[in-house]
Design an enzyme around this catalytic site. Structure first.
Site, short mmCIF file in Angstrom:
data_model
loop_
_atom_site.label_atom_id
_atom_site.label_comp_id
_atom_site.label_asym_id
_atom_site.label_seq_id
_atom_site.Cartn_x
_atom_site.Cartn_y
_atom_site.Cartn_z
N GLU A 72 30.97 36.41 36.25
CA GLU A 72 31.69 37.18 35.24
C GLU A 72 31.08 37.02 33.84
O GLU A 72 31.79 36.98 32.83
CB GLU A 72 33.17 36.79 35.23
CG GLU A 72 33.88 37.09 36.55
CD GLU A 72 35.37 36.75 36.52
OE1 GLU A 72 35.80 36.03 35.60
OE2 GLU A 72 36.09 37.20 37.42
N GLU A 141 35.92 39.65 43.93
CA GLU A 141 37.19 38.91 43.83
C GLU A 141 38.36 39.87 43.86
O GLU A 141 38.63 40.56 42.88
CB GLU A 141 37.25 38.08 42.53
CG GLU A 141 36.35 36.88 42.51
CD GLU A 141 36.62 35.96 41.32
OE1 GLU A 141 37.66 36.16 40.64
OE2 GLU A 141 35.81 35.05 41.09
#
Length: 734
Positions: A72, A141
């Protein structure tokens, strides 16, 4: 999929990176920094080598089909400017250099280089598109629930919503999806980050913290993935065509090699939709997706749950026939004797220091110790009332003056910087000021999270009012921040290892066990609970601290920290976008009451030791060991499906409390009969299920008997069954 990082976030202490890394000279995390990149390359190379040595990559015949580097970074890269851009390129080149034979992804990285795949993280990724049409659409995710902080409620993401998100993803071109989390867990030791992340990391995942099936989420998703897997070739190799029916309803047809699979999605948050699709009429509930594997009949709808709901319960340890007997030791908090600091001083400096730099994350605790001389009558302010004012980024602060506790305060509502004031009395001569600073997990997310300072950062001030005025009006301030400060890392009991199994066998005090006293070590012994069910310890009555079983840390506890009394609702509507504030429970209750004790921590001879360090003060007499098992199972399955009811392997279905096939109303624990039902359903289910650990029921009139319901209505089977322990002739296992 292997996600190497090495930065992982994950509510893990310091994002999974060791604090000693921060203390390397010239170190800057997650940017184009030579020191960081050298350490990252060493770590990543080690992991890749280990995987290749064990032939785990797909090209070697192993299960790893994809790998991820960093995590991320796109969410924070802008803060690092050009160095962030250069670091991104370096990460991609490093991954590519390993020649693993599997593709690499970078999550939340819309500007990932051409030879890397950018992917999506979040609750919903159906609208995500990679930065190149030739790259597959990957969801790294899918957040199945959420984590908890101390002081917050229990999160819950409904099974219907998770399934909806998954079906929508594959309806609109998804090729690979990974759950976060699929299996909940426990942040043992001091691994929980945040700050203020709880020890439990159950996450409302399909498999819970203890490894039990979280039903109906596990079963509902299993049915979905079995269906998607059966159509893998069509979905991954076929062509697709979307038809917009208006009002947020879309039909998608996948075609490959003469075969088709269809999705009909209704994204409206409240209105069901009835459409004519290929000359058949279909009703799609609001916020749901129907899957038609052959494009002619519905096999699955995300809003129609046809798997059981399992109600887990915590049962007393039946082999514990006596109350726990407690022993204790005091953690010393007097840090000076005859003007000299006692014990080992780790560091001395004429300033206040960042706690993590001093402790190197050895302990949550750091003593800041200094002194001030009061000369007597020639000091014009010494007879006045004083306040000690401490600016801290704690997260918990205990203040002691001349060996006496004068105040404790902790951060609240996510504001980890606070100012503490205590009224104090000073005497002529040298006065000891000792501040015990406590961290509750280090930051794990955000740009430059590694540079967030913790501990007593100052100023630390001695404040006296002038004349009869209030402090806010006029005051005399003496700044102690640049005093000579001595630092002691950790607790005396940590250094002495009071928690170790061997040291716990040494002599402790048995008389006059204190309660509601700060900084106390407690110890007791207990037998291993019988059976194989997961074990938890109920730490009700305690304040805050740390717990060990047979020398194994089961993590921090904070039983006295209650969740906000607002925000919970008895009803949870799966429809509409999920957020972390939706479907909350356990308002005004401890954020965590039960703490996981793995059976691998327990001793075969049943002589187990529990050691607690109690920081805030509490009552150990409410502590209890329990096991986690199935209490009852419920279902509300639609006609045409096969319903499986299952208890734990050591249990059987002992009672059918409710059963109705027709149009039952209500939910588990409050089912009611509808205006039509079969008179034979209850007896049929009892015959199939009583005395068995699991049973399968065909939800149909043929199995359950005729109803008086109209054919057009959705007939369902509602069941509530009780699970109980089956006692064999061999007795129950310890």
């Amino acid at each position: 999929m292997i996600r190497i990082g090495p930065y992982i976030s994950s509510e893990w202490n310091y994002g999974g990176l060791p604090v000693w890394l921060h203390n390397i000279p010239n170190m800057e995390f997650r940017t184009h920094n030579r020191a960081f990149m050298e350490e990252m390359k060493t770590f990543t190379t080690k992991i890749v080598d280990m995987m290749q040595d064990e032939t785990l990559f797909a090209v070697q015949g192993g299960p790893i089909i994809i790998a991820q580097i960093e995590n991320e970074y796109g969410n924070v890269m802008h803060a690092y400017g050009n160095n962030g851009t250069q670091y991104l390129k370096w990460c991609a080149q490093l991954a590519d250099s390993f020649e693993t034979g599997v593709p690499w992804v970078m999550s939340q990285q819309s500007n990932a280089p051409q030879f890397m795949i950018d992917s999506c993280d979040g609750y919903y990724c159906d609208q995500f598109q990679p930065n190149d049409n030739h790259k597959p659409k990957i969801w790294t995710e899918n957040w199945t629930g959420g984590y908890k902080n101390w002081g917050t409620q229990n999160p819950h993401r409904p099974a219907e919503d998770v399934a909806y998100a998954v079906a929508r993803f594959f309806q609109f071109g998804g090729t690979f999806q990974n759950y976060y989390m699929y299996h909940g867990g426990t942040n043992f030791k001091r691994t929980a980050g945040g700050p203020y992340v709880t020890t439990s990391y159950d996450y409302d995942a399909p498999l819970d913290e203890y490894g039990n099936l979280n039903q109906p989420k596990w079963g509902h998703l299993r049915q979905l993935h079995n269906l998607l897997k059966s159509k893998e070739n069509i979905l991954t190799q076929g062509s697709s065509q979307n038809t917009d029916y208006g009002n947020m309803v879309t039909a998608t047809v996948y075609t490959y090699d003469g075969k088709s699979t269809c999705f009909i999605g209704n994204a409206h948050q409240s209105k069901d939709a009835t459409i004519n699709f290929r000359n058949n009429e279909y009703t799609i509930p609001a916020w749901s997706v129907s899957i038609l594997p052959n494009c002619s009949s519905e096999a699955y709808n995300t809003a129609k749950v046809n798997t059981q709901t399992t109600i887990m319960v915590k049962k007393d340890n039946e082999d514990l026939e006596y109350a726990l007997r407690w022993q204790w030791r005091q953690e010393p908090f007097v840090q000076m004797k005859d003007g000299q600091i006692t014990g080992i001083i780790d560091l001395t400096a004429p300033k206040l220091l960042d706690q993590k730099v001093v402790t190197n994350d050895f302990s949550d605790y750091l003593w800041y110790i200094t002194s001030i001389d009061i000369k007597g009558d020639d000091d014009p302010s010494w007879t006045k009332e004083f306040r000690l004012r401490v600016h801290t980024s704690g997260h918990v602060l205990h203040v002691f003056v001349n060996g006496k506790h004068v105040g404790t305060q902790h951060a609240k509502n996510g504001q980890f910087k606070f100012v503490h004031e205590s009224k104090i009395k000073l005497t002529t001569g040298k006065n000891e000021i000792s501040l015990l600073s406590t961290t509750v997990g280090l930051p794990n997310y955000g740009p430059f999270f590694d540079n967030i300072e913790v501990g007593v950062l100052g100023p630390v001030q001695l404040v006296a009012a002038v004349g009869d005025y209030d402090y806010d009006d006029d005051e005399i301030v003496k700044d102690l921040s640049k005093n000579q400060w001595s630092y002691k890392v950790g607790l005396h009991g940590e250094h002495e290892m009071h928690y170790s199994y061997e040291n716990s066998l040494k002599t402790w005090y048995t008389d006059a066990v204190p309660t509601d006293r700060i900084l106390v070590w407690y110890k007791t012994t207990f037998k291993s609970p019988i059976g194989d069910d997961p074990v938890v310890v109920d730490l009700s009555g305690l304040g805050k601290g740390h717990a060990w079983v047979n020398g194994n840390s089961i993590g921090r506890y904070w039983s006295s920290y209650l969740a906000d009394e607002n925000g919970c609702s008895p009803k949870c509507d799966y429809r509409g976008p999920y957020t972390s504030n939706k479907c909350l429970s356990m308002c005004a209750q401890p954020s965590q009451r039960w703490y996981h004790v793995p059976r691998s921590f327990l001793r075969d001879n049943d002589q187990n030791t529990l050691v607690l360090f109690e920081e805030l003060g509490g009552q150990p007499y409410y502590v209890n060991f329990l096991t986690v098992t199935v209490g009852k199972v419920c279902a509300n399955a639609y006609e045409g499906n096969t319903l499986e009811l299952a208890c734990n392997k050591n249990q059987v279905i002992s009672e059918i409390k409710f059963a109705s096939f027709g149009l039952p109303k209500g939910e588990c624990g409050s089912f009611q009969k509808g205006n039509c039902e079969s008179s034979e359903a209850l007896s049929a289910i009892k015959a199939q299920c009583i005395g068995k650990d699991k049973c399968s029921i065909q939800v149909s009139e043929r199995t359950l008997g005729p109803t008086r319901c109209r054919v057009a209505e959705d007939r369902r089977l509602a069941v509530e069954a009780v699970c109980d322990i089956q006692v064999s002739g061999e007795g129950r296992k310890h």
